[in-house]
Each structure stands twice: as C-alpha cells, then as structure tokens.
Design an enzyme around this catalytic site. Sequence first.
Site, PDB file in Angstrom:
ATOM      1  CB  CYS A 126      -0.910  -0.001   1.228  1.00  0.00           C
ATOM      2  SG  CYS A 126      -1.994   1.437   1.360  1.00  0.00           S
ATOM      3  CG  HIS A 168      -5.683  -2.083  -1.670  1.00  0.00           C
ATOM      4  ND1 HIS A 168      -4.656  -2.756  -1.033  1.00  0.00           N
ATOM      5  CD2 HIS A 168      -5.392  -0.754  -1.514  1.00  0.00           C
ATOM      6  CE1 HIS A 168      -3.816  -1.879  -0.501  1.00  0.00           C
ATOM      7  NE2 HIS A 168      -4.235  -0.658  -0.786  1.00  0.00           N
ATOM      8  CD  GLU A 169      -6.578   1.833  -4.261  1.00  0.00           C
ATOM      9  OE1 GLU A 169      -6.786   2.860  -3.583  1.00  0.00           O
ATOM     10  OE2 GLU A 169      -5.474   1.264  -4.300  1.00  0.00           O
ATOM     11  CG  HIS A 172      -7.348   3.012   0.890  1.00  0.00           C
ATOM     12  ND1 HIS A 172      -6.605   3.243   2.031  1.00  0.00           N
ATOM     13  CD2 HIS A 172      -6.507   2.415   0.008  1.00  0.00           C
ATOM     14  CE1 HIS A 172      -5.372   2.801   1.853  1.00  0.00           C
ATOM     15  NE2 HIS A 172      -5.287   2.299   0.638  1.00  0.00           N
TER      16      HIS A 172
END
Length: 214
Positions: A126, A168-169, A172
């Site tokens: 990351c 993953h994004e 966030h």
Amino acid sequence: MGTPSDRALLAERVEQLLDQGLPLTIVAAGDPVLRHGIEPYDGQLGPDLLARFVEALRVTMRAAPGVGLAAPQVGVPLRIAVIEDPAPVPEEVRLARGRVPQPFRVLVNPAYEPAGDARAAFFEGCLSVPGWQAVVARHAEVRVTGQDEHGRALDEVFTGWPARIVQHETDHLDGVLYLDRAESRSLSSNQAMAERWAQPTPQEAARALGFELP
C-alpha cells in the site's frame, strides 16, 4: 452530505492542495483521514474541479508508482478512487495471479460484493504503508457498483488482480487498510520480498512463516 459551508470549505481545501503542485503528497498510516468512513461524493467539487482532482490522482498514482489511489490517501475525505495497472509481469505471474492489464478507471462512490465463494491470497502493499507487504485473502471475483467521474452508472464484475485492486481501494473509502485483513505472520519488508518471496504465489512464504492460505 455537509452544509453549504462545509462543501465550500472542502472545495477550497482541494483547490489549495492542487495549487501546491503535482504529484500530491501521499498520506501515511497513522493519519486519521485513513481511518474514517468517507461520505459519498455528490458534487462537492463541481465538474471542473473534479476533473482536475481526478487528474491529480492519476499523476500521483503513476508517480508513486502504484496501481490504485483513493482520495483519503491524499487527505481528501471524498469517496473517489482511481485504478490503473499496465500489468508488466511475467507470464507465470499473470497466470497465477490473474493479473491482466487494467485501463485507467475512476470509481465514484464504489461498493463491492462477492460474486461467488472463491478466495485468493497474495502479497499486497500500500502506498500509505511504504516499505512493507503482507498476504491478504480476498474475494477472487467481485461485483462493483457506483459511478464514474461523469456520473454514469457502474455495475461490473471484476476478477483476478483487478478484483483485488478495487477491493483494496474501496476499503480505503471505508477506513480499512489492507493490514486489517492481512495474515499478520506474513508481514515482510520489501527487501525480504525481493530476496525470499518473489514467487508467483505465497505458498513458500506460508510454509516458512507459519500462516494458512484459503
């Protein structure tokens, strides 16, 4: 959604951020902006400022370099992320990880849900946690909904490595870092990764470091 005053302050903040030049500074783990759920984007920036911000995210992602970047990673609490992966990897890695080229995309207000029961575990890193990687088991296929930067509806199934990137994004934007989902025993420095765990799959790392794979 915020009051008109809140929206004006956010737009002013983004303007000031862009005025500092590109690439933008990437926020590191420990900053609270990475740990709060982000309110949906509903026009807080206006079309021109949004376009400039999206371009700034693209420039910053490429400069890092990375394959995705979420607005909170540059300190902006908006539910926006960008992804792009040219996938310059050997054939054996492509086959093992399902890593295929992903064109530049903008995800606005994205959400995902599994599309099937399969899970896959690979090392992830990351940009907000520089210098480290760890194994994360994620859905092998997800359905992503939301919009693009022009407000057009997004409803698409992603598989393989692109599915990992969008998970993953999107995480966030929910205040979740990949380390929250990682096998803690797999945590490895980039140097250790280069020296020991560059194989297409993390099976050797699992045996040596003592963690389970799905």
